[in-house]
Design an enzyme around this catalytic site. Structure first.
Site, short mmCIF file in Angstrom:
data_model
loop_
_atom_site.label_atom_id
_atom_site.label_comp_id
_atom_site.label_asym_id
_atom_site.label_seq_id
_atom_site.Cartn_x
_atom_site.Cartn_y
_atom_site.Cartn_z
N LYS A 120 0.83 -1.20 0.00
CA LYS A 120 0.00 0.00 0.00
C LYS A 120 0.87 1.26 0.00
CE LYS A 120 -1.77 1.71 3.70
NZ LYS A 120 -2.53 1.91 4.96
N ASP A 138 -6.48 1.36 1.07
CA ASP A 138 -6.49 1.48 2.52
C ASP A 138 -7.90 1.13 3.02
OD1 ASP A 138 -8.04 3.65 1.82
OD2 ASP A 138 -6.98 5.08 3.08
#
Length: 235
Positions: A120, A138
């Site tokens: 991420k 997220d």
């Protein structure tokens, strides 16, 4: 959502916010990398408060090493997990100086070899710093992808892969920012604000959340979180 609905979905978000930006404050690629590492399990607001003074003096990996782990901790001690994060930032700074001439790599796979940098974080950096088409999933994006029907998936990676497959070309570079901002301010976890959502008619989420003050028993109920669909595993 079908292809036409997805195009309409992003068209509306783009019209409302033509140039979406991260809410993290930074001055160069290295500062962005540090800020994103610090933002894990923390808010952008909290990270920005901690890094404003830090980033006035620290612009490069070497300057971070000169500051040292203890000095860094003094700046970021208000952020959750600051001890581990300080250790990772110092370690990745050492690697950048030693192996990359102090520059942040532009390749996601290389970035994920750095301490404290997961998929991420790497996606955020290559997208925000280098303009690459990447989808950093997220908690907010995971929720929006599942709740709306845009990119349903049981894992963060599944949602990322679905977005990569389904987001049309005109919107791919900025999709990450539109989705995170939509999840943060409109499609909220406990009570999505469906009454003011510009894509609510395209969204499969039911029942739609009514405006505050709406009498109960009118056919709409307050939205409840869906643990399996809207809570990604920690990354």
């Amino acid at each position: 959502m079908n292809k036409a609905q997805i195009f309409d979905f992003f068209s509306r978000l783009a019209e409302a916010n033509p140039a979406p930006q991260t809410e993290l404050e930074y001055g160069n690629d290295f500062q962005l990398l540090v800020a994103v590492v610090l933002s894990a399990q923390a808010t952008d607001v909290g990270v920005n408060k901690a890094t404003r003074a830090l980033f006035r003096d620290v612009h490069t990996p070497q300057q971070m090493l000169d500051l040292g782990e203890d000095g860094l901790k003094q700046h970021i001690k208000t952020i959750g997990l600051f001890n581990a994060k300080a250790k990772n930032v110092i370690a990745l700074s050492e690697i950048l100086v030693r192996d990359f001439d102090g520059q942040v790599p532009q390749d996601r796979d290389t970035l994920t070899t750095l301490p404290g940098v997961g998929r991420k974080t790497a996606n955020v950096v290559v997208n925000t710093a280098f303009g690459q088409e990447a989808f950093a999933v997220d908690t907010h994006i995971f929720r929006v992808g599942n709740r709306t029907g845009l990119a349903p998936g049981k894992t963060v990676l599944a949602v990322e892969q679905k977005l990569d497959k389904r987001v049309p070309a005109p919107f791919r570079r900025d999709a990450h920012h539109w989705l995170i901002l939509h999840g943060r301010y409109v499609c909220k976890a406990r009570r999505p604000e469906c009454w003011r959502c510009i894509v609510s008619d395209l969204c499969r989420y039911k029942p739609k959340t009514p405006p505050p003050g709406t009498p109960t028993g009118t056919g709409s109920k307050p939205a409840r979180s869906r643990a399996v669909q809207e809570s990604p595993a920690k990354t």
